[in-house]
Design a protein around this motif. Structure first.
Motif, short mmCIF file in Angstrom:
data_model
loop_
_atom_site.label_atom_id
_atom_site.label_comp_id
_atom_site.label_asym_id
_atom_site.label_seq_id
_atom_site.Cartn_x
_atom_site.Cartn_y
_atom_site.Cartn_z
N ALA A 45 0.65 -1.22 0.03
CA ALA A 45 -0.01 0.08 -0.02
C ALA A 45 0.82 1.24 -0.06
O ALA A 45 0.49 2.11 -0.71
CB ALA A 45 -0.96 -0.12 1.24
N HIS A 46 1.99 1.19 0.80
CA HIS A 46 2.66 2.29 0.75
C HIS A 46 3.42 2.76 -0.55
O HIS A 46 3.56 3.99 -0.94
CB HIS A 46 3.80 2.11 1.85
N VAL A 47 3.90 1.89 -1.29
CA VAL A 47 4.54 2.20 -2.67
C VAL A 47 3.50 2.86 -3.41
O VAL A 47 3.79 3.63 -4.34
CB VAL A 47 5.06 1.10 -3.26
N ASN A 75 1.59 6.83 4.81
CA ASN A 75 2.74 7.76 4.68
C ASN A 75 3.70 7.24 5.81
O ASN A 75 3.44 6.77 6.75
CB ASN A 75 2.15 9.18 5.06
N SER A 76 4.89 7.06 5.20
CA SER A 76 5.91 6.33 6.01
C SER A 76 6.48 7.73 7.06
O SER A 76 6.56 7.32 8.16
CB SER A 76 7.16 5.77 5.23
N TYR A 77 7.21 8.41 6.38
CA TYR A 77 7.93 9.37 7.14
C TYR A 77 7.93 10.79 6.56
O TYR A 77 8.84 11.74 6.97
CB TYR A 77 9.27 8.80 7.30
N HIS A 136 12.20 3.23 -8.47
CA HIS A 136 13.28 2.73 -7.57
C HIS A 136 12.82 2.37 -6.17
O HIS A 136 13.57 1.83 -5.17
CB HIS A 136 14.42 3.66 -7.77
N HIS A 137 11.80 3.45 -5.76
CA HIS A 137 11.26 3.30 -4.13
C HIS A 137 10.66 2.03 -4.07
O HIS A 137 10.89 1.17 -3.24
CB HIS A 137 10.29 4.53 -4.19
N GLU A 138 9.80 1.66 -5.18
CA GLU A 138 9.15 0.34 -4.93
C GLU A 138 10.04 -0.83 -4.98
O GLU A 138 9.99 -1.55 -4.19
CB GLU A 138 8.23 0.12 -6.19
N GLN A 140 13.13 -0.68 -3.73
CA GLN A 140 13.71 -0.84 -2.28
C GLN A 140 12.57 -1.65 -1.45
O GLN A 140 12.98 -2.22 -0.65
CB GLN A 140 13.79 0.71 -1.72
N HIS A 141 11.35 -1.27 -1.63
CA HIS A 141 10.58 -1.61 -0.65
C HIS A 141 10.35 -3.37 -1.14
O HIS A 141 9.90 -4.21 -0.10
CB HIS A 141 9.14 -1.08 -0.62
N GLN A 142 10.27 -3.82 -2.35
CA GLN A 142 10.50 -5.18 -2.53
C GLN A 142 11.49 -6.08 -1.83
O GLN A 142 11.38 -7.06 -1.13
CB GLN A 142 10.82 -5.50 -4.10
FE LIG Z 1 9.17 4.18 1.53
#
Ligand SMILES: [Fe+2]
Length: 422
Positions: A45-47, A75-77, A136-138, A140-142
């Motif tokens: 959900a976050h990505v 929202n993470s941070y 690239h964010h997604e 990282q979350h993978q």
């Molecule tokens: Fe994130």
């Protein structure tokens, strides 16, 4: 990148996340086993929230959010986006469930594709960097999704399996060394804003650094070598440890790497494909920075600096045991060469470098500037990637970072030593 390429890349990255989550039930996807770990469905959900907030909200005509409170939950941070749900409590959120997160993903996927289909060239040029950051964010979350579910499953006495299979057993071969002259070298991404390749803002600007002559071990330290450190009292000798590390050894009772378990005098290791007898020839992994540093001290060596690592790694192709191999676990180094082995993949390699801005670093304006820069405090840099890193997501200039006590990421060590002047 044009819009057709962007849509294809978007579909690929989004599908990769769902493929990684597919073996996990909705119950698996809900658990948060410690504050550092996020539930699988939260990652999914976050990505999605990232694309909704940073791409759709700013570019979609007549934008309305998919759901009024998801911005608060996912929202993470990002302080500049607003308040958010407490991170350590993510595991108590039973709704939306894993299937509803799937609905959210599909909705945002359709809207991103529509936006990219319709956008004109000028508007695309404006949003392309953010959408690329989203890819690239997604990724990282993978990687985090896999590291996190590994911890979740490690606490289950049924010893469930995520995926993958045992990796080939191996003996520990002799540790070789590769010499580098050092001198005035260039560090940081050469692509950012120049060659067209992606890099994170923390890899910039490219700048000069002076390196004294140095040597790097030609492979990662193995489980077998770690057993020798333990047998020599490695976890019981304060003289080997940084003070903060020795504090953690005592406070948390560290006596072996994070996922090792001793049963009737035999060591076993929790992996994503279940619990396996410890293979002495595989790289030791799930070490804190403190453990890596203590081993280096015990061995009469040291950890590499991030500049030493990067300067050496530039000469190598980015290939290795990454998350496309489906073993989801570090592998043995393979036959010795006259160069460095295991630079990319297997285990993230701790360096002795604090995670700090490069000279001239300026985070982007606005909330997106919170991506990397604000974490440049109390963390150490790791290089190279691991067996859970998506292919295409690492490179010689990539700077990963974790607090020095972190043990749940897939982290290992390569020794370094001072070289001799020619
Ligand atoms: Fe994130």
């Amino acid at each position: 990148m044009d819009t057709t390429t962007a849509i294809a890349r978007f579909d690929e990255v989004r599908a990769d996340t769902e493929r990684l989550a597919a073996p996990l039930s909705p119950e698996d996807q809900t658990v948060q086993s410690m504050p550092d770990v996020s539930p699988t469905k939260w990652h999914r959900a976050h990505v999605t929230w990232f694309f909704e907030t940073f791409v759709l909200a700013e570019n979609e005509p007549g934008f309305t959010p998919f759901q009024d409170t998801y911005w608060f939950l996912f929202n993470s941070y990002y302080e500049q986006v607003g308040p958010r749900y407490a991170r350590p409590m993510r595991g108590v959120i039973s709704r939306p469930g894993a299937y509803e997160v799937g609905d959210y993903r599909r909705n945002i996927d359709d809207r991103i594709r529509d936006l990219l289909d319709r956008v004109d060239e000028g508007a695309f040029a404006k949003l392309a960097p953010t959408i690329e950051l989203g890819f690239h964010h997604e990724q990282q979350h993978q990687e985090l999704l896999l590291m996190d579910i590994k911890h979740v499953l490690s606490l289950n006495p049924l010893q469930p399996t995520y995926a993958g299979g045992p990796v080939a057993g191996a003996g520990t071969d002799r540790l070789g060394w590769v010499d580098f002259d050092g001198g005035l070298v260039e560090i940081g991404s050469a692509d950012g804003g120049e060659g067209g390749g992606f890099c994170f803002d923390n890899e910039l600007p490219r700048h000069q650094q002076w390196l004294e002559p140095y040597r790097l071990a030609d492979r990662l330290i193995t489980n077998g070598e770690w057993l020798e450190f333990m047998a020599d009292g490695g976890y019981r000798r304060p003289e080997l440890w940084l003070s903060d590390g020795w504090g953690r050894v005592n406070a948390e009772g560290w006596d072996a790497p994070f996922y090792w378990r001793e049963l009737d005098g035999e060591w076993f290791e929790h992996t994503l494909h279940g619990t396996a007898p410890l293979d002495p020839g595989l790289p030791v992994c799930h070490l804190s920075h403190y453990e890596a540093d203590a081993y280096a001290t015990w061995a009469g060596k040291r950890l590499p600096t991030e500049a030493e690592w990067e300067h050496a790694a530039r000469a190598y192709e980015v290939v290795g045991n990454l998350a496309d191999r489906d073993s989801f676990h570090p592998r043995a180094a393979g036959p010795a060469t006259d160069g460095l082995r295991q630079l990319f993949g297997d285990c993230w390699e701790w360096t002795s470098s604090a995670y700090l801005p490069y000279p001239g670093f300026h985070p982007a304006a606005g909330a997106i500037g919170e991506y990397n820069g604000k974490f440049m405090s109390s963390q150490m840099v790791l290089r190279g990637g691991c067996a859970l890193t998506p292919p295409g997501h690492t490179r010689a200039s990539y700077r990963n970072f974790f607090p020095p006590g972190a043990r749940w990421p897939v982290t290992g060590l390569r020794l370094a030593d001072d070289g001799r002047r020619a």
